[in-house]
Design an enzyme around this catalytic site. Structure first.
Site, PDB file in Angstrom:
ATOM      1  CE1 TYR A 270      -4.388  -2.084   4.732  1.00 11.84           C
ATOM      2  CE2 TYR A 270      -3.645   0.135   4.188  1.00 11.84           C
ATOM      3  CZ  TYR A 270      -4.058  -1.130   3.791  1.00 11.84           C
ATOM      4  OH  TYR A 270      -4.113  -1.438   2.454  1.00 11.84           O
TER       5      TYR A 270
ATOM      6  CB  SER B 206      -0.892   0.010   1.250  1.00  8.93           C
ATOM      7  OG  SER B 206      -1.520   1.254   1.436  1.00  8.93           O
TER       8      SER B 206
END
Length: 334
Positions: A151, A126
């Site tokens: 995350y 990501s």
């Protein structure tokens, strides 16, 4: 070829399966179909990708024994690992879900690849890994040592775990750092979906950091194109690579990291205006401060991916927003 795609009920996963089966590949897809967001949307995606070459198995990647059995029975050539607990803000509320899916689940997939000698593992990282980095555009040579959400930390961990398996067991792994993906069949917890839904319902939309934010919005069609192309670019060992002189996105091991984005960020207010223009409705806005876990800007340098595959994003924001809203209106009858 025979592919395993994890997270097939998801936004990107279902689109990847659609493309692979159209290309004649055999695909086994797995998903636990959890209720992080609307299960009916996930089931509709699965209905859309039904194909003679596609088999769905409902399992959780955090279940070590079941994942090991799956790999042993199916003997995949290539794995595209997209399953993960997504969402920056939800990681603040429910951190253990991220450990189960993004850490333990990722390890189980790596082990499956090791035990069955998979030819190539492609997995989702990501743009969140860039964290506090303020230099733009983000390049694969930049530091990713300061994530601002759990995350993001799990996604950096995925890259480190993959490198160790590439080094120890000669497993070719490629991590793709996705940049703000949107488009038809998208996720309800992401801004394009939230804004569209609220504007159509006459509700106020929240604008973080008073609108002073930039995102490298990337249409899902471009993301899928990049994934399909990179699947054929299998990393190999490079005996000349060293930590001192080499890129952190490559290695002496068969390991690679790439950014996959549009490469041209736009201001959040411009994106909102594109949605307003397409809907023909002016949004009522609530301007607020930066939210916990947010980053000010994302901006992908995709030069390395272009060099490796010829990848270049094709979908403009205007066309992408029109495509998404056309799907949204049809799917929800708005």
């Amino acid at each position: 070829m025979k592919y395993l795609v994890t997270g097939v009920a998801g936004f990107i996963g279902s689109a990847v399966v659609d493309r692979l089966t159209d290309n004649g590949h055999i695909v086994v897809g797995i998903d636990n179909i959890n209720d992080y967001y609307d299960v009916n949307l996930k089931l509709a995606r699965l209905e859309r990708i039904k194909h003679a070459n596609f088999k769905l198995i409902k399992i959780d990647i955090s279940d070590r024994d079941i994942i090991a059995k799956l790999f042993e029975e199916e003997q995949f050539d290539c794995v595209i690992h997209l399953a993960a607990q997504a969402g920056v803000r939800y990681s603040i509320e429910n951190p253990h879900a991220y450990a189960d899916s993004n850490l333990i689940g990722h390890l189980n997939v790596l082990e499956g690849c090791r035990q069955t000698k998979v030819k190539h593992l492609i997995y989702a990282s990501s743009s969140s890994v860039y964290g506090l980095n303020r230099k733009t555009p983000f390049t694969i040579n930049d530091s990713v040592d300061h994530p601002v959400s759990l995350y993001a930390a799990t996604k950096k961990s995925n890259e480190l775990m993959a490198h160790s398996y590439s080094h120890l067991y000669d497993i070719p792994t490629t991590g793709l750092r996705f940049f703000t993906v949107y488009g038809s069949w998208g996720r309800p917890d992401m801004a394009p979906f939230i804004f569209t839904k609220k504007i159509l319902n006459g509700e106020v939309i929240d604008i973080n950091n008073n609108g002073d934010m930039w995102r490298d919005f990337t249409h899902v069609n471009d993301i899928v194109e990049g994934i399909i192309r990179i699947a054929d670019v299998i990393p190999t060992r490079d005996a000349s690579w060293t930590v001192e002189d080499g890129s952190p996105a490559t290695s002496s091991a068969p390991y690679a990291i790439y950014n996959i984005g549009h490469g041209s960020p736009i201001n959040l207010m411009e994106f909102v205006q594109a949605i307003e223009n397409e809907l023909g409705i002016k949004a009522e806005k609530n301007f607020r401060e930066m939210q916990l876990g947010d980053v000010y800007q994302t901006y992908a340098d995709v030069g390395d991916l272009f060099e490796a595959t010829g990848y270049k994003a094709q979908v403009s924001v205007e066309d992408g927003v029109a495509e998404f809203i056309g799907w949204y209106r049809e799917f929800y009858g708005k």
